[in-house]
Design a protein around this motif. Structure first.
Motif, mmCIF file in Angstrom:
data_model
loop_
_atom_site.group_PDB
_atom_site.id
_atom_site.type_symbol
_atom_site.label_atom_id
_atom_site.label_comp_id
_atom_site.label_asym_id
_atom_site.label_seq_id
_atom_site.Cartn_x
_atom_site.Cartn_y
_atom_site.Cartn_z
ATOM 1 N N GLN A 2 -3.371 30.389 32.960
ATOM 2 C CA GLN A 2 -4.145 31.360 32.192
ATOM 3 C C GLN A 2 -5.618 31.314 32.584
ATOM 4 O OE1 GLN A 2 -3.826 30.806 27.982
ATOM 5 N NE2 GLN A 2 -4.951 32.669 27.504
ATOM 6 N N VAL A 3 -6.137 30.128 32.827
ATOM 7 C CA VAL A 3 -7.537 29.978 33.228
ATOM 8 C C VAL A 3 -7.767 30.621 34.596
ATOM 9 C CG1 VAL A 3 -9.327 28.299 33.811
ATOM 10 C CG2 VAL A 3 -7.832 27.892 31.851
ATOM 11 N N ALA A 4 -6.831 30.432 35.508
ATOM 12 C CA ALA A 4 -6.952 31.019 36.844
ATOM 13 C C ALA A 4 -6.947 32.540 36.773
ATOM 14 C CB ALA A 4 -5.821 30.524 37.736
ATOM 15 N N ILE A 5 -6.082 33.096 35.955
ATOM 16 C CA ILE A 5 -6.021 34.561 35.808
ATOM 17 C C ILE A 5 -7.315 35.096 35.194
ATOM 18 C CG2 ILE A 5 -4.805 36.455 34.661
ATOM 19 C CD1 ILE A 5 -2.843 35.414 36.506
ATOM 20 N N LYS A 6 -7.855 34.396 34.192
ATOM 21 C CA LYS A 6 -9.116 34.831 33.578
ATOM 22 C C LYS A 6 -10.248 34.831 34.598
ATOM 23 C CE LYS A 6 -8.481 33.701 28.728
ATOM 24 N NZ LYS A 6 -8.965 32.924 27.590
ATOM 25 N N LYS A 7 -10.313 33.786 35.424
ATOM 26 C CA LYS A 7 -11.364 33.718 36.454
ATOM 27 C C LYS A 7 -11.192 34.825 37.480
ATOM 28 C CE LYS A 7 -12.489 28.882 35.982
ATOM 29 N NZ LYS A 7 -12.643 27.586 36.627
ATOM 30 N N LEU A 8 -9.947 35.136 37.825
ATOM 31 C CA LEU A 8 -9.689 36.225 38.766
ATOM 32 C C LEU A 8 -10.161 37.552 38.193
ATOM 33 C CD1 LEU A 8 -8.386 37.283 41.399
ATOM 34 C CD2 LEU A 8 -6.287 37.561 40.073
ATOM 35 N N PHE A 9 -9.852 37.812 36.927
ATOM 36 C CA PHE A 9 -10.247 39.075 36.309
ATOM 37 C C PHE A 9 -11.762 39.177 36.105
ATOM 38 C CE2 PHE A 9 -5.744 39.598 35.086
ATOM 39 C CZ PHE A 9 -5.567 40.864 35.615
ATOM 40 N N LEU A 10 -12.455 38.058 36.065
ATOM 41 C CA LEU A 10 -13.918 38.101 35.956
ATOM 42 C C LEU A 10 -14.552 38.667 37.224
ATOM 43 C CD1 LEU A 10 -14.816 34.760 34.150
ATOM 44 C CD2 LEU A 10 -15.021 37.081 33.265
#
Length: 64
Positions: A2-10
């Protein structure tokens, strides 16, 4: 994960700028017969514009 996906979407607006807008600018310049300024290749000019616009959108949180 989930953290990786959030960073990608940033950084997604920046990735969109260099991955979609830059080639679009280069292709439109080729179709219309325009040359990039300062002796640059069309794709380099597109990357400068698309990257700058994507970075702006990433920092401000909006495209306009």
């Amino acid at each position: 994960m989930q953290v990786a996906i959030k960073k990608l979407f940033l950084v997604m607006p920046f990735l969109f700028g260099i991955g979609f807008i830059a080639p679009l600018i280069a292709q439109l310049m080729a179709v219309w017969g325009w040359q990039a300024p300062f002796g640059l290749e069309r794709i380099v000019f597109g990357l400068l514009i698309g990257g700058a616009w994507g970075l702006y959108a990433t920092i401000r949180g909006r495209w306009i």
